[in-house]
Design an enzyme around this catalytic site. Sequence first.
Site, mmCIF file in Angstrom:
data_model
loop_
_atom_site.group_PDB
_atom_site.id
_atom_site.type_symbol
_atom_site.label_atom_id
_atom_site.label_comp_id
_atom_site.label_asym_id
_atom_site.label_seq_id
_atom_site.Cartn_x
_atom_site.Cartn_y
_atom_site.Cartn_z
ATOM 1 N N ASN A 1 21.859 -26.757 42.482
ATOM 2 C CA ASN A 1 23.317 -26.680 42.559
ATOM 3 C C ASN A 1 23.933 -27.549 41.464
ATOM 4 O O ASN A 1 23.405 -28.615 41.105
ATOM 5 C CB ASN A 1 23.852 -27.031 43.955
ATOM 6 N N GLU B 1 27.552 -29.070 40.656
ATOM 7 C CA GLU B 1 28.931 -29.288 41.101
ATOM 8 C C GLU B 1 29.830 -29.652 39.925
ATOM 9 O O GLU B 1 29.365 -29.923 38.815
ATOM 10 C CB GLU B 1 28.948 -30.363 42.193
ATOM 11 N N CYS C 1 25.909 -22.744 43.410
ATOM 12 C CA CYS C 1 24.753 -23.030 44.269
ATOM 13 C C CYS C 1 23.425 -22.920 43.524
ATOM 14 O O CYS C 1 23.323 -22.253 42.484
ATOM 15 C CB CYS C 1 24.725 -22.055 45.431
ATOM 16 N N GLU D 1 20.832 -21.224 44.433
ATOM 17 C CA GLU D 1 20.348 -19.838 44.400
ATOM 18 C C GLU D 1 20.955 -19.090 43.209
ATOM 19 O O GLU D 1 20.288 -18.297 42.550
ATOM 20 C CB GLU D 1 20.709 -19.112 45.700
ATOM 21 N N CYS E 1 24.246 -19.732 51.481
ATOM 22 C CA CYS E 1 25.632 -19.502 51.894
ATOM 23 C C CYS E 1 25.948 -18.000 51.814
ATOM 24 O O CYS E 1 25.174 -17.216 51.255
ATOM 25 C CB CYS E 1 26.591 -20.298 51.017
ATOM 26 N N CYS F 1 25.837 -16.474 48.334
ATOM 27 C CA CYS F 1 24.484 -16.359 47.775
ATOM 28 C C CYS F 1 23.688 -15.248 48.461
ATOM 29 O O CYS F 1 22.844 -14.606 47.834
ATOM 30 C CB CYS F 1 23.754 -17.695 47.874
HETATM 31 N N1 THU Z 1 24.631 -25.270 48.285
HETATM 32 C C1 THU Z 1 23.647 -24.602 47.622
HETATM 33 O O1 THU Z 1 23.333 -24.917 46.468
HETATM 34 N N2 THU Z 1 23.000 -23.608 48.273
HETATM 35 C C2 THU Z 1 23.224 -23.251 49.563
HETATM 36 O O2 THU Z 1 22.613 -22.326 50.052
HETATM 37 C C3 THU Z 1 24.209 -23.987 50.348
HETATM 38 C C4 THU Z 1 25.053 -24.951 49.607
HETATM 39 C C5 THU Z 1 25.317 -26.376 47.578
HETATM 40 C C6 THU Z 1 26.722 -26.092 47.141
HETATM 41 C C7 THU Z 1 27.281 -27.500 47.045
HETATM 42 O O3 THU Z 1 26.980 -28.026 45.773
HETATM 43 C C8 THU Z 1 26.519 -28.278 48.093
HETATM 44 O O4 THU Z 1 25.378 -27.500 48.412
HETATM 45 C C9 THU Z 1 27.313 -28.552 49.352
HETATM 46 O O5 THU Z 1 27.860 -27.401 49.867
#
Ligand code: THU
Length: 131
Positions: free
Chosen positions: A43, A45, A54, A56, A87, A90
């Site tokens: 991920n 940010e 994310c 994925e 999520c 994704c």
């Molecule tokens: N996140 C992912 O990278 N993958 C997921 O399947 C769920 C959430 C990340 C997004 C964000 O940077 C952090 O987790 C918190 O939501």
Amino acid sequence: MAAPDDLLSLARTMMGRAHAPYSKFHVGAALRAEDGTVYGGCNVENAAYPQGWCAEASAIAAMVGAGRRRIAEVVVIAGGEALCTPCGGCRQKLREFAGEALPIHVCGPEGWRRTLTLGELLPLSFGPHNL
Ligand code: THU
């Protein structure tokens, strides 16, 4: 069904490279394309929160950039007690490159936790076959 070692190892490495200074929730993903090649992502940010993406999505982008189009298997790893299932966005992104039988191995720092199919996570999905 446990997570394959090569994907788990790559996903773990990716989790360690996550850029998650805001949520502090580090996620790694690894996927195997149908020809056997593997791709990872984390991920990423952003200070403008909605611009983050994310793990994925990163892994899918790496696969597509390498010229592959079909996903055979996925590993997602994160900390915390709860299962880090992909999520909603994704799930749909995975659906673009895989069918409902796609196995998604959800892992924690200790290793494999549970395997779900994309069809379980995204039933009656809208996909490429709709268009
Ligand atoms: N996140 C992912 O990278 N993958 C997921 O399947 C769920 C959430 C990340 C997004 C964000 O940077 C952090 O987790 C918190 O939501």
